[in-house]
Design a protein around this motif. Structure first.
Motif, PDB file in Angstrom:
ATOM      1  N   PRO A 701       0.806  -1.233   0.000  1.00  0.00           N
ATOM      2  CA  PRO A 701       0.000   0.000   0.000  1.00  0.00           C
ATOM      3  C   PRO A 701       0.831   1.271   0.000  1.00  0.00           C
ATOM      4  CG  PRO A 701      -0.877  -1.585   1.573  1.00  0.00           C
ATOM      5  CD  PRO A 701       0.444  -2.126   1.126  1.00  0.00           C
ATOM      6  N   ALA A 702       1.958   1.288   0.724  1.00  0.00           N
ATOM      7  CA  ALA A 702       2.788   2.496   0.773  1.00  0.00           C
ATOM      8  C   ALA A 702       3.353   2.817  -0.610  1.00  0.00           C
ATOM      9  CB  ALA A 702       3.920   2.318   1.781  1.00  0.00           C
ATOM     10  N   GLN A 704       2.051   1.724  -3.488  1.00  0.00           N
ATOM     11  CA  GLN A 704       0.923   2.086  -4.347  1.00  0.00           C
ATOM     12  C   GLN A 704       0.530   3.541  -4.152  1.00  0.00           C
ATOM     13  OE1 GLN A 704      -1.333  -1.449  -2.782  1.00  0.00           O
ATOM     14  NE2 GLN A 704      -2.096  -1.542  -4.882  1.00  0.00           N
ATOM     15  N   ALA A 705       0.458   3.983  -2.913  1.00  0.00           N
ATOM     16  CA  ALA A 705       0.076   5.364  -2.641  1.00  0.00           C
ATOM     17  C   ALA A 705       1.082   6.341  -3.229  1.00  0.00           C
ATOM     18  CB  ALA A 705      -0.051   5.568  -1.130  1.00  0.00           C
ATOM     19  N   ARG A 706       2.373   6.033  -3.069  1.00  0.00           N
ATOM     20  CA  ARG A 706       3.417   6.930  -3.585  1.00  0.00           C
ATOM     21  C   ARG A 706       3.317   7.053  -5.108  1.00  0.00           C
ATOM     22  NH1 ARG A 706       8.546   8.408  -1.542  1.00  0.00           N
ATOM     23  NH2 ARG A 706       8.353   6.891   0.151  1.00  0.00           N
ATOM     24  N   THR A 707       3.095   5.918  -5.777  1.00  0.00           N
ATOM     25  CA  THR A 707       3.037   5.970  -7.247  1.00  0.00           C
ATOM     26  C   THR A 707       1.796   6.710  -7.726  1.00  0.00           C
ATOM     27  OG1 THR A 707       1.998   3.767  -7.321  1.00  0.00           O
ATOM     28  CG2 THR A 707       4.407   3.871  -7.540  1.00  0.00           C
ATOM     29  N   HIS A 708       0.679   6.559  -7.028  1.00  0.00           N
ATOM     30  CA  HIS A 708      -0.523   7.325  -7.397  1.00  0.00           C
ATOM     31  C   HIS A 708      -0.275   8.823  -7.237  1.00  0.00           C
ATOM     32  CE1 HIS A 708      -3.387   4.165  -8.249  1.00  0.00           C
ATOM     33  NE2 HIS A 708      -3.140   3.546  -7.099  1.00  0.00           N
ATOM     34  N   ARG A 709       0.411   9.201  -6.153  1.00  0.00           N
ATOM     35  CA  ARG A 709       0.668  10.623  -5.913  1.00  0.00           C
ATOM     36  C   ARG A 709       1.608  11.198  -6.966  1.00  0.00           C
ATOM     37  NH1 ARG A 709       4.491  12.948  -2.718  1.00  0.00           N
ATOM     38  NH2 ARG A 709       4.930  11.002  -1.598  1.00  0.00           N
ATOM     39  N   ASN A 710       2.634  10.450  -7.355  1.00  0.00           N
ATOM     40  CA  ASN A 710       3.554  10.923  -8.387  1.00  0.00           C
ATOM     41  C   ASN A 710       2.852  11.067  -9.734  1.00  0.00           C
ATOM     42  OD1 ASN A 710       5.641  11.020  -6.551  1.00  0.00           O
ATOM     43  ND2 ASN A 710       6.480   9.022  -7.107  1.00  0.00           N
ATOM     44  N   LEU A 711       1.964  10.110 -10.049  1.00  0.00           N
ATOM     45  CA  LEU A 711       1.216  10.209 -11.302  1.00  0.00           C
ATOM     46  C   LEU A 711       0.306  11.435 -11.283  1.00  0.00           C
ATOM     47  CD1 LEU A 711       0.322   9.162 -14.039  1.00  0.00           C
ATOM     48  CD2 LEU A 711      -1.175   7.522 -12.882  1.00  0.00           C
ATOM     49  N   ALA A 731      -4.490   7.698  -3.502  1.00  0.00           N
ATOM     50  CA  ALA A 731      -3.303   7.774  -2.642  1.00  0.00           C
ATOM     51  C   ALA A 731      -3.706   8.085  -1.208  1.00  0.00           C
ATOM     52  CB  ALA A 731      -2.344   8.837  -3.172  1.00  0.00           C
ATOM     53  N   LEU A 732      -4.612   9.055  -1.032  1.00  0.00           N
ATOM     54  CA  LEU A 732      -5.015   9.453   0.308  1.00  0.00           C
ATOM     55  C   LEU A 732      -5.720   8.307   1.031  1.00  0.00           C
ATOM     56  CD1 LEU A 732      -4.881  11.905   2.136  1.00  0.00           C
ATOM     57  CD2 LEU A 732      -7.118  12.633   1.259  1.00  0.00           C
ATOM     58  N   ALA A 733      -6.569   7.566   0.318  1.00  0.00           N
ATOM     59  CA  ALA A 733      -7.261   6.431   0.936  1.00  0.00           C
ATOM     60  C   ALA A 733      -6.270   5.377   1.406  1.00  0.00           C
ATOM     61  CB  ALA A 733      -8.253   5.839  -0.060  1.00  0.00           C
ATOM     62  N   LEU A 734      -5.245   5.101   0.587  1.00  0.00           N
ATOM     63  CA  LEU A 734      -4.235   4.106   0.965  1.00  0.00           C
ATOM     64  C   LEU A 734      -3.430   4.576   2.169  1.00  0.00           C
ATOM     65  CD1 LEU A 734      -3.074   3.130  -2.619  1.00  0.00           C
ATOM     66  CD2 LEU A 734      -4.014   1.538  -0.942  1.00  0.00           C
ATOM     67  N   TYR A 735      -3.046   5.853   2.180  1.00  0.00           N
ATOM     68  CA  TYR A 735      -2.280   6.372   3.322  1.00  0.00           C
ATOM     69  C   TYR A 735      -3.127   6.356   4.602  1.00  0.00           C
ATOM     70  CZ  TYR A 735       1.613   8.099   0.449  1.00  0.00           C
ATOM     71  OH  TYR A 735       2.717   8.192  -0.359  1.00  0.00           O
ATOM     72  N   GLU A 736      -4.397   6.701   4.474  1.00  0.00           N
ATOM     73  CA  GLU A 736      -5.261   6.685   5.655  1.00  0.00           C
ATOM     74  C   GLU A 736      -5.483   5.261   6.155  1.00  0.00           C
ATOM     75  OE1 GLU A 736      -8.686   8.715   4.209  1.00  0.00           O
ATOM     76  OE2 GLU A 736      -7.907  10.726   4.671  1.00  0.00           O
ATOM     77  N   LYS A 737      -5.573   4.315   5.218  1.00  0.00           N
ATOM     78  CA  LYS A 737      -5.781   2.914   5.593  1.00  0.00           C
ATOM     79  C   LYS A 737      -4.597   2.379   6.384  1.00  0.00           C
ATOM     80  CE  LYS A 737      -6.645  -1.632   3.522  1.00  0.00           C
ATOM     81  NZ  LYS A 737      -6.848  -2.367   2.243  1.00  0.00           N
TER      82      LYS A 737
END
Length: 918
Positions: A701-702, A704-711, A731-737
């Motif tokens: 998840p970490a 995945q979140a980073r790659t979504h934010r960079n995209l 990204a925010l949902a993954l970080y919050e999870k």
């Protein structure tokens, strides 16, 4: 309005001459006029006006000249304008209004005319435009070249006109002008030949014979040569009494001086294919698509050689340029994506990379718009299928497309109207000619039986014959019958099997078997590399050997013609050789890992130099035999990224395709700063999308979140805001999870950036404040400083400049305490904006100057150019145009080097300032 280049450079309107300015300005005007109707870049104009070593102030001087020319044209009338467009400047004038271009038009029309009466009228009109030495009163290397070219066109047209007059018109009218021309060009045999025939046709046979004697003696005395065939033929016609029978002569062909010219060099030893070349030449008269194919899809039959050779023969019929792409249809790594091919074409046509659409359909539509109305020759080499070719077809009948493929592409013929040129094996005669061209007539004729055997064993396949000839040429004392006997043991079975890549296995194996063991191993390992080329450090990492050892092997491969050093220190395969290497792939399970380790760790190291305060990621250590790259400064790091750009993009895709998902997302991460600062946002989106897919496969998840934010950040730079918000919500949902507060903080920071770009400063401020609170909760000081600066910036955008100043000063103090030069630079830029709006221009200028100095120190050229623009805006507003112009020019230089769209706005501003100074 009329323009004259055939003589002094002049502007005429309503029967009066308009002052075109001093010589340098007239040279700028001439440099625009010769390419009227086409965009001419500032760099080309500077080269034409000032030569190879222009002064530092050349660009400023050019802008001033362009401004004055624009005013002159505006005052003279409204039927001609000087326009600033993407990529340069366009003088919008009809060719008929410019004497040199009008002469070219008339000559071209005469060349295409089938009527002698029409031809003579066109040629008369063309030569009557001549007023003496072209560009009179101007100087410089470009002026000299242009003057000579125009002069040669005039001479050729005069000769052609004179001979047509002799044949069907009034030869008496031709004698005087040709006599004058012969006096100017006493060694020009074509002129003397035409004059001899004109004299004879008017009954002055004695004068004609005396002229031949004079010219012949002059050629012997001054050049040490006898008259050529053309002049001798004219002499013989006079002796035989064949008067008034002058044949038509070739007219000068005009080639455009601008536009892309991407055709590869033609093969010097090209042999045969007369019928196919004639078909190509004939089809060039009609608009459409020409398909070059081989019966049965045979590889190595010479499709590319024929297409390139034929293209060069007809290239002058397409004055707007020539595009070329190798579609790599049968490359083991897969064919070239049509979207990538279109992107390369659009860039060659002057479209900035940031303005190229992402999707294939959108790119194809932009491509068709760009080529519409242009006369372009487009060579699509090594296509896999119709689907790959179809998006690259223009929608305008003014273009000619040549396509080569191992497949027949029947869909292109049936649906798109392509005209097939079926390419068979060489004839026996042409095969012998190919060997003679490469080995010399004596060596081939000495062993006729061996030559016949070689041709038979090579099945008259051109590439196979070329490889055999290369080996024979490298070993001049090796008898040809020895080569023939080797072929007997490893006969090419060209039509066996379904894989066209293996057709030349036996021929390539000769060179391969002669390699030393380390070099043979490297050749096999190169099949692991995604291309398009490789350097010594990368090859050393791939093989797990020292750079010295791998350099020796690369040199050996180059000498064996198994690889080519197409640029200094960069080595590339032909696609057939790549296929052969892939088939022999060495069973080294760690080779791909070592290669990807090299690119990943080198890119990561370069990124740390470019952006040292960026949050780091943790990489697995590289294999011990991977070469380590060190970068002394940001310039060196940026140069490495630039040189390896295409390879790094291919490595991201290759790592994903081969299951190295961690390398995939980490390499995409390492490319981010470079792609952002260069404005290569399309590539940023592409690599980030691949990273997201790889992260999903990893299931972390970490990551995945980073790659979504960079995209999301990449989407934002392309103004694709809905897509950016989608990625950020994921990204925010993954970080919050996962309870990752630092990740949430960075995501809110990016959301503030996106909403700010959308000019919703209230939402932007809200996210910046959330980012600050989260960073404070985690104790992330660099993040806190960035967030405080963002809060201040968005307060400033909302008009609360006092609050903005307080916040940004807090951010600056924290960045200074942390030693974060990147953060300080961005904060000083914010303070410059705030001070300006608070009315403190001195503080604003000081703040921007500090930011510029720091960006320069960091090697952040994009940040430096943006801040220079802000600084110049203030200086210009304060009436300090001298310093403003300097800052604008520096920013423009950087934006042009980065191919950044902001360059256009600065050009507009500079033009406005220049007009105001008039």
């Amino acid at each position: 309005m009329k323009f004259r280049l055939l003589g002094p450079v002049e502007i005429w309107t309503a029967g009066r001459r308009v002052d075109a300015g001093q010589p340098r300005q007239r040279t700028v005007l001439a440099a625009l006029l010769v390419d009227a109707g086409r965009v001419v870049s500032a760099e080309v104009l500077i080269d034409r006006v000032w030569g190879e070593e222009p002064p530092q102030e050349a660009r400023n001087s050019l802008n001033a000249h362009l401004s004055r020319i624009r005013h002159i044209l505006a005052d003279a009338g409204n039927d001609c304008r000087l326009l600033h467009q993407s990529g340069g400047y366009l003088l919008d004038a009809a060719p008929a209004a410019i004497d040199a271009l009008h002469m070219r038009q008339l000559i071209s029309q005469a060349r295409m005319s089938g009527s002698d009466s029409e031809r003579i009228a066109l040629l008369r009109a063309a030569v009557q435009l001549w007023r003496g030495e072209p560009l009179a009163g101007l100087s410089g290397s470009w002026v000299t070249r242009t003057r000579l070219a125009l002069g040669q066109q005039y001479v050729d047209a005069m000769v052609a006109w004179g001979l047509v007059e002799v044949r069907i018109g009034d030869p008496t009218a031709a004698v005087g002008p040709l006599t004058e021309l012969a006096g100017e060009f006493p060694l020009a045999e074509s002129v003397s030949g035409a004059l001899i025939q004109a004299l004879a046709a008017t009954g002055r046979t004695g004068d004609a014979l005396n002229l031949y004697t004079t010219v012949r003696q002059r050629l012997v005395d001054e050049l040490g040569t006898d008259p050529g065939a053309e002049l001798q033929a004219a002499h013989q016609q006079v002796l035989r009494g064949h008067l008034g029978s002058a044949p038509p002569v070739p007219l000068p062909r005009i080639t455009a001086s601008t536009g892309p010219h991407q055709l590869p060099p033609t093969v010097p030893q090209f042999a045969g294919r007369a019928a196919e070349l004639a078909a190509l030449t004939n089809q060039a008269h009609a608009n459409g698509t020409v398909l070059i194919t081989a019966i049965g899809g045979t590889a190595g039959v010479g499709k590319t050689a024929l297409a390139v050779h034929g293209a060069h023969q007809i290239a002058d019929r397409f004055p707007d340029g020539h595009l070329y792409v190798n579609l790599r249809g049968f490359d083991p790594a897969g064919p070239l994506d049509p979207a990538d091919a279109i992107r390369a074409f659009l860039e060659a046509l002057g479209v900035a990379s940031q303005r190229i659409p992402l999707g294939l359909d959108e790119r194809a539509a932009r491509y068709r718009s760009e080529v519409s109305g242009r006369r372009l020759l487009i060579l699509l080499d090594n296509a896999r299928d119709t689907a790959q070719v179809r998006p690259l077809l223009p929608g305008t009948p003014s273009c000619l497309v040549l396509v080569t493929s191992r497949n027949q592409l029947t869909g292109l013929v049936a649906v798109d109207g392509a005209r097939p040129v079926s390419l068979d094996l060489l004839s026996e005669t042409d095969a012998v000619r190919l060997l003679i061209n490469r080995l010399g007539q004596h060596r081939v004729q000495t062993e006729p039986a061996a030559v016949a055997d070689i041709i038979t064993r090579c099945a008259r396949l051109p590439l196979a014959l070329a490889v055999v000839a290369a080996r024979a040429a490298l070993q001049p004392h090796l008898p040809l019958h020895v080569l023939a006997s080797e072929l007997a043991d490893h006969r090419l079975d060209l039509l066996a099997g379904d894989d066209p890549n293996s057709d030349l296995r036996a021929v390539f194996s000769w060179s391969y078997r002669a390699l030393t063991p380390p070099t043979a191993r490297l050749f096999r390992l190169l099949g692991h590399h995604p291309g398009p080329d490789i350097t010594v450090p990368a090859a050393a990492s791939l093989a797990g050997v020292s750079p010295t050892a791998v350099h020796q092997s690369l040199t050996e491969l180059s000498h064996a013609n198994l690889i080519v050093e197409h640029r200094r220190g960069r080595y590339a395969f032909h696609d057939l050789l790549r296929a052969y290497a892939a088939e022999l792939r060495d069973e080294d399970p760690q080779a791909t890992r070592r290669m990807l380790d090299y690119y990943l760790h080198a890119a990561y190291g370069a990124d740390r130099v470019l952006h040292p305060t960026r949050d780091s990621i943790t990489l697995d250590p590289p294999r011990s035999d991977t070469i380590k790259e060190d970068f002394a400064d940001p310039d060196q790091a940026l140069a490495w990224f630039t040189a390896e750009h295409d390879v790094l993009l291919a490595a991201v895709e290759h790592s994903a395709a081969t299951g190295y998902d961690a390398h995939t997302w980490q390499l995409a991460w390492a490319l981010l700063s470079y792609l952002d600062r260069r404005g290569l946002w399309n590539d940023w989106v592409t690599t980030s999308r691949t990273a997201v897919t790889a992260a999903d496969r990893l299931g972390n998840p970490a990551v995945q979140a980073r790659t979504h934010r960079n995209l999301a950040a990449a989407y934002t730079e392309l103004a694709l805001y809905p897509q950016a918000h989608t990625e950020l919500q994921q990204a925010l949902a993954l970080y919050e999870k996962t309870g990752d507060l630092a990740g949430q903080a960075r995501t809110h920071y990016t959301l503030a950036f996106v909403w700010g770009r959308q000019n919703d400063q209230t939402r932007a401020l809200d996210h910046a404040e959330q980012s600050l609170l989260l960073h404070q909760a985690t104790g992330h000081l660099v993040g806190q400083a960035d967030a405080v600066n963002a809060v201040g910036w968005h307060h400033a955008q909302l008009g609360d400049h006092d609050q903005a100043r307080d916040r940004c000063q807090q951010a600056l103090a924290l960045h200074e305490r942390l030693g974060n030069r990147d953060g300080q630079a961005h904060t000083w830029d914010s303070l410059g904006y705030i001070h300006h709006h608070l009315g403190n221009q001195t503080a604003a200028i000081n703040s921007y100057q500090r930011a510029v100095a720091m960006f320069r120190e960091l090697g952040d050229r994009h940040g430096m150019a943006a801040t220079l623009t802000h600084l110049a805006d203030i200086q210009h507003g304060a009436g300090d145009d001298q310093n403003a112009l300097t800052a604008y020019q520096k920013a423009l230089t950087i934006f042009v080097e980065l191919n950044h769209p902001d360059a256009d706005q600065i050009r507009t501003t500079l033009a406005t300032i220049a007009r105001a100074e008039q």
